[in-house]
Design an enzyme around this catalytic site. Sequence first.
Site, PDB file in Angstrom:
ATOM      1  N   LYS A  36       0.822  -1.218   0.000  1.00 53.67           N
ATOM      2  CA  LYS A  36       0.000   0.000   0.000  1.00 53.67           C
ATOM      3  C   LYS A  36       0.854   1.266   0.000  1.00 53.67           C
ATOM      4  O   LYS A  36       0.398   2.323  -0.393  1.00 53.67           O
ATOM      5  CB  LYS A  36      -0.968  -0.026   1.180  1.00 53.67           C
TER       6      LYS A  36
HETATM    7  C1  LIG Z   1      -4.554  -4.512   0.976  1.00 53.39           C
HETATM    8  C2  LIG Z   1      -3.816  -5.786   0.832  1.00 53.39           C
HETATM    9  C3  LIG Z   1      -4.224  -6.777  -0.096  1.00 53.39           C
HETATM   10  C4  LIG Z   1      -5.453  -6.650  -0.955  1.00 53.39           C
HETATM   11  O1  LIG Z   1      -5.318  -5.676  -1.972  1.00 53.39           O
HETATM   12  P1  LIG Z   1      -6.620  -5.093  -2.700  1.00 53.39           P
HETATM   13  O2  LIG Z   1      -6.111  -3.981  -3.544  1.00 53.39           O
HETATM   14  O3  LIG Z   1      -7.504  -4.586  -1.579  1.00 53.39           O
HETATM   15  O4  LIG Z   1      -7.249  -6.176  -3.465  1.00 53.39           O
HETATM   16  C5  LIG Z   1      -3.452  -7.938  -0.195  1.00 53.39           C
HETATM   17  N1  LIG Z   1      -2.367  -8.124   0.586  1.00 53.39           N
HETATM   18  C6  LIG Z   1      -1.962  -7.198   1.479  1.00 53.39           C
HETATM   19  C7  LIG Z   1      -0.762  -7.493   2.324  1.00 53.39           C
HETATM   20  C8  LIG Z   1      -2.656  -5.998   1.641  1.00 53.39           C
HETATM   21  O5  LIG Z   1      -2.247  -5.112   2.549  1.00 53.39           O
END
Ligand SMILES: *Cc1c(COP(=O)(O)O)cnc(C)c1O
Length: 502
Positions: free
Chosen positions: A118
């Site tokens: 993120k």
């Molecule tokens: C947020 C997240 C996801 C999922 O991603 P999306 O964009 O919400 O589908 C998968 N793995 C981790 C470690 C995350 O923090």
Amino acid sequence: MKYISTRSKIKPINSAEAILQGLATDGGLFVPEKIPKVTIEEIGELQKKTYEQRAARLLGKYLTDYTEDELGECSELAYNWFDVTARVPIAVLIQDPKNPVAPVGNMELWHGPTSAFKDIALQMLPHLMRMALEKVGETKKILILVATSGDTGKAALAGFADVPQTKIMVFYPEDGVSKIQKLQMITQAGDNVNVTAVRGNFDDAQTGVKKIFGDKKIRSELEKLGVKLSSANSINWGRLVPQIVYYFSGYLELIQTNQIKLGDKINISVPTGNFGNILAAYYALRMGLPVKKLICASNMNNVLTEFFATGVYNRKREFFKTITPSMDILISSNLERLLYHESGGDFKQVNRYMTELNSLGKYKIDKPLKTRLDKIFHAEYVTEDETKDFIKRIYGSFKYLLDTHTAVSICALSKYRGKTKDLTPVLNAATASPYKFTSAVLTALEKPIDGLDDLAQLKLLNKVTNAKMPKNLAVLDAADILHKDVCDKDEMAQKVLEFAAK
Ligand SMILES: *Cc1c(COP(=O)(O)O)cnc(C)c1O
């Protein structure tokens, strides 16, 4: 490039306005009017560029109201934090030694300041927002409000800390996050940040934040203080668009490591929750990145697996708390954008599905749409035991440590390959450092963790595997605690006003 809504005909707006607004007034999501194209030659030219330059070039195709210099500046500021020069390096795993022609490029998206993918979007979004304020002539400050169950809060704090004309305030449930997550947040430096614990659970914090967003009186008091509220969640276009870049970059890294040649097709596998990350891969495909299949990996909350198999999206089902908490989601908001694009921009149809989802808890897409999705997507889900088993197996074979989310997508990929015999080289989205999910990873490696707290587990994982511990986690132990505020849920609004006035 103008932006329109997925749910009705609105007046098209510039990307700066879409980024500031977040959500369209009709409740829909902003989408680009047209998906821009990139030729193979252009992709080849990116080979010589840094990650930052690749980002500026590709973002320029969508954010046409930003100048090239502005996007260059955003990228430099966003990615100078990363602890590796490649930003998103890939580790090539040969999953099946009998089939070395079918490598898996595990694209490590977690080398940013909080060790989760993120960061890649949340390091960029604040700069896009700051410039958007300038573009639309807004002189007020933006106050980002976040309710978090852990990871998003820290990534947003790290992104917005000390960004001019912005403030950020994060509420977390006092006893509802891990010790590491809590330490990550309450040690966050920056003159424009506030972190407050709420006595209650995540729902209390989230409901409190939603209430504040919907409260006209608080909004007008904030206006008087020269402050406007905004959010940094994953339906904001400014959070989605930086994610498209790494699929191009990962493709180029596969060429660099001699796994593929320019123009070869790849498959992409993504551990999916809110459908943001895999949607970015879809945009890359539609832009012209040579991609054959997108593999949508889920955990036991397999609403998307069922959707891609049957065309029925049904959120009325049991909710499981798993060792992949960032994928414990029953409403994948960004799917709406996919439905819009693949229905040929039929906002009436999308509106109908979303209305049904809201009132009945489910909808069924029509045949032509289902057929189109089948051409692009394959979905699989993975159980808790399978996830742990894959961590152990991959570590056993390669001495390479996966986090739980990444293990889900590699396992889903292996199911896909088993069923289809499609051995196209794969780019797998590795979304978190294994050090963010120590207890599950240690358990997978059959190391007992009884009585060990989070910090002790970090050290044990390091001792057992020797895998490099991200710097931000290694220094947590010694960092100063800067935020000690705790409040009741009905005091949250007051806290927001106090922080806004500071
Ligand atoms: C947020 C997240 C996801 C999922 O991603 P999306 O964009 O919400 O589908 C998968 N793995 C981790 C470690 C995350 O923090």
